[in-house]
Scaffold this active site. Structure first.
Site: not given
Length: 503
Positions: A172, A243, A291, A352
């Site tokens: 990131e 997310y 992610e 995770q």
């Protein structure tokens, strides 16, 4: 409500890379300490790793695991995690405002990965460090012997190299929150030079360059263009992160978020094609979506620690989202999106794996259990292999603020020639109506049998806990049947289904 689907043997998307069902462990909260590692636990093995957690990870069959970060890696000295544990330093982790004991480092993680039957995907620190440290880490991990770093690995107890093939060039780096944050030009130059040095060691490595942390970043998608322009010839993947949250408690809007995920993948794919064309290259750079997950339940409870009001605690409870049944539907739709984009997305890592926004939870000294989202992830990982099918879907839809024409049926299909089977993963997004679904199977061998596995709960807020670990869990679906090569089934409102057809 009726839904009609056509699956044809000739109409496919791409072969699915098994690493599409990868995972992620970061030195964050209780992911490592009391997550995978707890020497005093009743199930601990000789390395201090919890065997109850290993069993649950092996059940998922996740083929690759990203480590050690995440934001953590951007100020991490990998050398702190090698050698005798009593000599390892305690460091302050600036990313999560906690302290790191370094009891677990590359040796311990490698032993855990072997026990959990997963490959390592390692990240190098391009935040506070750079090319030289990355080169040394690679030599320590992958060189057989006869050099300083490889001989030090041998001295520390590992004779053979681990031969790790997949490496992330930082994490990131577009984010102002990142230690060592850089502009796209700065990062692109550093990542390219690091990639060149790593390829000088082994030209067969698979290298992942940082893309945007989200589609909401002000630098997106120019970041991808600038970074790929600098690195295209020397990398294999560009990473994306996303997310999902339901702060407004609006299920219809929440379940439309995968439409935004699909657009994100499509936009970055277009940038890749633009740079490929600009460079007149024959090479294809793919996407590592390393992610992704639901993350919002724990935001308020984490503020005190993340704002530094609790000092520098070691392995506190952080980002411990307790997932509900509604999140099963969201995760199921996200996984379906990755399957439908299998031509572009070759690696994806749920973020995770244990305790920290994770499908597996543990209590210190106590049990390990499956969160609600464990089930769609496990089903996709175990059965979503082979070839992704290009399905034709005819079903009513709804309009959301996030996207228009959101189909009530979200479905992905795979065909596994070796296993002689087809698998469909289906989410009914409708709140009140069942979907009477018919699937025409064209061009395949004769269908012999069908199995329907259902995850359904009447309460969208239902969760699994240590005391009630099976509150949300799979059951046998009813009504799936075959008539020649016509498949029909009833998908209840707000439900997740896996339908497997043996051919």
């Amino acid at each position: 409500m009726d839904a009609r689907v056509t699956a044809h043997r000739r109409y496919t998307i791409a072969d699915i890379d098994k690493r599409l069902y990868g995972s992620f462990l970061e030195h964050l909260g209780r992911a490592i300490y009391t997550g995978i590692y707890e020497p005093g636990h009743p199930t601990a093995d000789g390395n201090g790793m919890r065997k109850d957690v290993i069993d649950l990870v092996r059940e998922i069959d996740t083929p690759i695991c990203r480590y050690p970060g995440g934001n953590f890696v951007s100020a991490y000295n990998w050398e702190d995690g090698i050698g005798p544990k009593e000599d390892r330093p305690t460091r302050l982790d600036l990313a999560w405002h906690t302290s790191e004991s370094n009891e677990v480092g590359i040796h311990e993680f490698a032993e855990w990965a072997e026990a959990a039957n997963t490959e390592m995907m390692l990240a190098v620190n391009l935040g506070s460090r750079g090319l030289d440290e990355a080169r040394a880490f690679l030599e320590y991990v992958n060189h057989p012997g006869g050099s300083y770093w490889s001989d030090l690995r041998k001295k520390n107890g590992r004779a053979d190299p681990w031969d790790v093939k997949v490496w992330c060039l930082g994490n990131e780096m577009d984010g102002p929150w990142q230690v060592g944050h850089k502009s796209a030009e700065e990062y692109g130059h550093l990542a390219n030079e690091t990639a060149k040095a790593m390829r000088a060691f082994d030209k067969n490595l698979e290298l992942i360059v940082c893309g945007s942390s989200s589609a909401q970043m002000p630098t997106y998608p120019q970041w991808e263009s600038t970074v790929l322009d600098a690195t295209y010839d020397n990398v294999d993947f560009i990473s994306l992160h996303m997310y999902f949250a339901n702060h407004e408690k609006n299920t219809a809007e929440y379940l439309a978020i995968p439409e935004r995920l699909d657009k994100y993948i499509g936009t970055v794919s277009g940038v890749i094609d633009y740079i490929k064309g600009k460079k007149r290259s024959k090479k294809d750079v793919k996407i590592s979506f390393d992610e992704w997950n639901v993350w919002y339940h724990s935001n308020e409870q984490d503020k005190k620690i993340l704002q530094g009001q609790s000092g520098w605690p070691h392995a506190p409870a952080l980002l411990e989202d307790i997932y509900n049944f509604e999140d099963v539907l969201q995760v199921g739709c996200a996984l379906n999106t990755f399957i439908r984009r299998a031509d572009r997305v070759k690696i994806a890592c749920i973020a995770q794996l244990v305790n920290v926004i994770a499908p597996i939870m543990t209590s210190e000294g106590g049990a390990a259990w499956r969160q609600t989202i464990y089930w769609p992830f496990m089903f996709a990982s175990r059965y979503g292999r082979g070839t992704a099918l290009q399905l034709d879907v005819d079903v009513p839809s709804y309009d959301a603020d996030i996207a228009s024409d959101v189909k009530y049926l979200d479905i992905a299909g795979t065909y596994d020639d070796d296993a002689g089977s087809m698998t469909f993963f289906a989410v009914n997004r409708h709140p009140t109506e069942a979907l009477e679904t018919s699937v025409s199977l064209e061009g395949f061998a004769a269908a012999k049998s069908v199995e329907h596995t259902l995850v359904k709960h009447d309460d969208l807020e239902a969760v699994n806990t240590e005391d009630n670990p099976d509150n949300v869990s799979p059951t046998e679906g009813s009504g799936a049947k075959l008539d020649g090569n016509k498949l029909s089934m009833t998908l209840p409102p707000y439900s997740y289904s896996m339908i497997r057809v043996k051919l």
